[in-house]
Motif scaffolding. Structure first.
Motif, PDB file in Angstrom:
ATOM      1  N   PHE A 155       0.828  -1.209   0.000  1.00  0.00           N
ATOM      2  CA  PHE A 155       0.000   0.000   0.000  1.00  0.00           C
ATOM      3  C   PHE A 155       0.864   1.261   0.000  1.00  0.00           C
ATOM      4  N   VAL A 156       1.859   1.287  -0.870  1.00  0.00           N
ATOM      5  CA  VAL A 156       2.762   2.421  -0.982  1.00  0.00           C
ATOM      6  C   VAL A 156       2.220   3.361  -2.056  1.00  0.00           C
ATOM      7  N   SER A 157       1.724   4.506  -1.641  1.00  0.00           N
ATOM      8  CA  SER A 157       1.124   5.459  -2.576  1.00  0.00           C
ATOM      9  C   SER A 157       2.195   6.159  -3.394  1.00  0.00           C
ATOM     10  N   THR A 192       5.262  -3.574  -7.708  1.00  0.00           N
ATOM     11  CA  THR A 192       4.115  -4.285  -8.261  1.00  0.00           C
ATOM     12  C   THR A 192       2.871  -3.437  -8.064  1.00  0.00           C
ATOM     13  N   PRO A 193       2.297  -2.892  -9.147  1.00  0.00           N
ATOM     14  CA  PRO A 193       1.090  -2.066  -8.994  1.00  0.00           C
ATOM     15  C   PRO A 193      -0.056  -2.869  -8.390  1.00  0.00           C
ATOM     16  N   MET A 194      -0.832  -2.202  -7.534  1.00  0.00           N
ATOM     17  CA  MET A 194      -1.995  -2.827  -6.915  1.00  0.00           C
ATOM     18  C   MET A 194      -3.262  -2.271  -7.545  1.00  0.00           C
ATOM     19  N   ASP A 195      -4.270  -3.117  -7.705  1.00  0.00           N
ATOM     20  CA  ASP A 195      -5.577  -2.673  -8.181  1.00  0.00           C
ATOM     21  C   ASP A 195      -6.306  -2.077  -6.987  1.00  0.00           C
ATOM     22  N   HIS A 196      -6.246  -0.753  -6.874  1.00  0.00           N
ATOM     23  CA  HIS A 196      -6.669  -0.081  -5.647  1.00  0.00           C
ATOM     24  C   HIS A 196      -7.872   0.808  -5.902  1.00  0.00           C
ATOM     25  N   ARG A 348     -12.497   7.103  -3.474  1.00  0.00           N
ATOM     26  CA  ARG A 348     -11.381   7.730  -2.777  1.00  0.00           C
ATOM     27  C   ARG A 348     -11.627   7.733  -1.267  1.00  0.00           C
ATOM     28  N   ALA A 349     -12.856   8.031  -0.861  1.00  0.00           N
ATOM     29  CA  ALA A 349     -13.182   8.037   0.568  1.00  0.00           C
ATOM     30  C   ALA A 349     -13.007   6.650   1.180  1.00  0.00           C
ATOM     31  N   MET A 350     -13.398   5.614   0.452  1.00  0.00           N
ATOM     32  CA  MET A 350     -13.249   4.253   0.948  1.00  0.00           C
ATOM     33  C   MET A 350     -11.778   3.890   1.147  1.00  0.00           C
ATOM     34  N   ALA A 351     -10.928   4.372   0.241  1.00  0.00           N
ATOM     35  CA  ALA A 351      -9.495   4.098   0.355  1.00  0.00           C
ATOM     36  C   ALA A 351      -8.873   4.901   1.489  1.00  0.00           C
ATOM     37  N   TRP A 352      -9.212   6.175   1.567  1.00  0.00           N
ATOM     38  CA  TRP A 352      -8.609   7.046   2.576  1.00  0.00           C
ATOM     39  C   TRP A 352      -9.051   6.707   3.993  1.00  0.00           C
ATOM     40  N   LYS A 353     -10.198   6.054   4.160  1.00  0.00           N
ATOM     41  CA  LYS A 353     -10.660   5.738   5.514  1.00  0.00           C
ATOM     42  C   LYS A 353      -9.715   4.763   6.211  1.00  0.00           C
ATOM     43  N   THR A 354      -8.970   3.965   5.432  1.00  0.00           N
ATOM     44  CA  THR A 354      -8.025   3.020   6.022  1.00  0.00           C
ATOM     45  C   THR A 354      -6.583   3.488   5.912  1.00  0.00           C
ATOM     46  N   ASP A 355      -6.296   4.459   5.069  1.00  0.00           N
ATOM     47  CA  ASP A 355      -4.938   4.981   4.941  1.00  0.00           C
ATOM     48  C   ASP A 355      -4.450   5.538   6.279  1.00  0.00           C
ATOM     49  N   PHE A 356      -3.256   5.182   6.681  1.00  0.00           N
ATOM     50  CA  PHE A 356      -2.663   5.601   7.947  1.00  0.00           C
ATOM     51  C   PHE A 356      -3.498   5.164   9.153  1.00  0.00           C
ATOM     52  N   GLY A 357      -4.213   4.053   8.981  1.00  0.00           N
ATOM     53  CA  GLY A 357      -4.974   3.472  10.074  1.00  0.00           C
ATOM     54  C   GLY A 357      -6.454   3.794  10.009  1.00  0.00           C
TER      55      GLY A 357
END
Length: 372
Positions: A155-157, A192-196, A348-357
Motif C-alpha cells: 500500500f505504498v502510494s 508491483t502495482p496494486m488494483d486499488h 477515494r473516501a473508501m481508500a482514505w478511511k483506512t490509509d494511515f490506520g
C-alpha cells in the motif's frame, strides 16, 4: 483556537482552488485512475512549479517554512478536487526527516524535496496491512558500510513517481531503524502495482537484498518507533483534511443536484427526507473539518497531540464514506453510474478511511493515550 483562516491561508486556498479547477478536473482524475502515468507526471510537474512541495520545508533548507495548519488548508482543496498528487506523502516524510533526521540527511534531502527533485513516500505497511510501527516485516543485515535490506511493504502510494521510500526495518541486532531507500530504477527494488479503489497509483515494494549506506539511516531504536508513530499520525491528519475537503465537495454537488432535479413537479431537494439527508451530510462534513484543522493546529516543531490526531481520523474514517453513500441515495440511479463523478469521490473516501490506520486502529491509540 481560532478557526478563521490567516491571510496567507486565504491566499493559499484561493490560488489552489483556481489552479485545481483548471488543471485537476474530473478528466484528469479519471485519466490517472485509468493508469495514465503521463497525466500524473504533468500534474505533478505543475504542482512542483507552484512550490507546494516546499510549503512546510524549513526556510534554512530552501522551503517556505509554513505550518502544518497551512498545509491542511491546501490538503482540503486537494481532497475537494481529488487531485492525484503526492503532496501529503511528501510533506509528512519531510517533517519526519526534519524532526528526527541527522543534519547530513536534512542538508542533502530537504532542499531537493523543496525543489521537487526528490519525492519520498511512506512505506511502512507490511503483509498484515497494519500501520503499527512495531509490525514491520522488512529486515536488514548490517555490513561494514551500511545495510542490506530484504522484505516487502504494501500500500505504498505514488511509488511509481517516488525517488525514495521511507521504510522501517528490523536489523539483525534486533533493533528497529527508519531508513530512506532509493527506489527509482534501483537494483533489487521491485514495484508491483496494486488494483486499488483510490484511483491513485498504489504499489507493493519488494526489497531483494538492497544495499544502502549507513548515511541513509534516519534514526534507530525506540526513537525510530516514535518517529514512525508520528509519521502515521501526521498522515492520518493529512488524510482527515483531504476527507474534509472531499466531503465539502460532495455536499455542494448534492445540494446543487437536488435543487435542480425535479420530481412530481418540484425540486427533490424540497422533500423532507432529502432535506434531512442534506442536513446530516453538512453536519458530518463540518465536524470532520473542525477536528482535522484542530489536529493540524496541534502539530508544531515540538510534537503533536496524539488525542487530536486520533479523534480527527476516527471521525473522518467513520463519517465520510457514510456521507458519500447518502449522497448516492440523494442522486438516485444516476449517482450509481460509472459516468457520474460521484463514484470517484466514494472510491477515494473508501481508500482514505483506512490509509494511515482505520477508525479501530486510532480508537486503540486514543484509548491508550487517555490511559483507559
Amino acid at each position: 483556537m481560532d478557526f478563521g483562516l490567516t491571510q496567507t491561508q486565504e491566499l493559499l486556498r484561493t490560488s489552489a482552488r483556481e489552479f485545481l479547477a483548471d488543471r485537476s478536473g474530473p478528466a484528469t482524475v479519471r485519466a490517472v485512475a485509468d493508469g495514465d502515468a503521463e497525466a500524473a507526471e504533468r500534474l505533478w510537474k505543475d504542482v512542483v512549479e507552484l512550490g507546494w512541495p516546499a510549503l512546510t520545508v524549513p526556510e534554512q533548507h530552501g522551503g517556505a517554512g509554513l505550518s502544518f495548519s497551512d498545509l491542511a488548508v491546501l490538503l482540503e482543496e486537494l481532497g475537494a478536487s481529488l487531485a492525484p498528487v503526492p503532496i501529503a506523502e511528501s510533506a509528512i516524510t519531510a517533517r519526519i526527516l526534519d524532526r528526527f533526521g541527522p543534519d547530513a540527511i536534512k542538508a542533502e534531502l530537504l532542499p531537493q524535496i523543496a525543489e521537487g527533485d526528490v519525492l519520498i513516500t511512506p512505506a511502512v505497511v507490511g503483509r498484515d496491512a497494519s500501520w503499527d510501527a512495531r509490525n514491520t516485516a522488512v529486515v536488514a543485515n548490517r555490513t561494514g558500510s551500511g545495510l542490506v535490506i530484504t522484505g516487502e511493504t504494501r500500500f505504498v502510494s505514488f511509488a511509481n513517481q517516488a525517488t525514495h521510500a521511507l521504510t522501517l526495518v528490523n536489523t539483525d541486532d534486533d533493533q528497529l531503524a527508519l531508513v530512506v531507500i532509493p527506489i527509482w530504477k534501483s537494483a533489487g527494488v521491485e514495484q508491483t502495482p496494486m488494483d486499488h479503489a483510490s484511483g491513485v497509483p498504489v504499489s507493493t515494494l519488494t526489497f531483494n537484498e538492497v544495499e544502502t549506506p549507513a548515511s541513509s539511516i534516519v534514526i534507530t531504536g525506540s526513537e525510530a518507533v516514535a518517529a514512525t508513530e508520528e509519521l502515521v499520525a501526521a498522515g492520518s491528519v493529512a488524510r482527515a483534511a483531504q476527507l474534509a475537503g472531499l466531503a465539502r465537495a460532495v455536499v455542494d454537488s448534492t445540494v446543487e443536484y437536488t435543487t435542480g432535479r425535479k420530481q412530481f413537479g418540484q425540486p427533490v431537494g424540497s422533500f423532507q427526507a432529502i432535506q434531512h439527508h442534506l442536513a446530516e451530510m453538512a453536519i458530518a462534513a463540518k465536524q470532520v473539518n473542525h477536528l482535522a484543522h484542530a489536529a493540524a493546529w496541534s502539530f508544531s516543531g515540538d510534537g503533536y497531540s496524539v488525542e487530536r490526531a486520533a479523534q480527527a481520523k476516527i471521525a473522518a474514517s467513520e463519517k465520510i464514506t457514510d456521507l458519500c453513500w447518502t449522497a448516492h441515495q440523494c442522486h438516485g440511479a444516476i449517482g450509481f453510474t460509472w459516468e457520474h463523478d460521484l463514484h470517484l469521490y466514494t472510491r477515494r473516501a473508501m481508500a482514505w478511511k483506512t490509509d494511515f490506520g482505520d477508525a479501530a486502529f486510532h480508537r486503540a491509540i486514543l484509548v491508550s493515550a487517555m490511559g483507559l
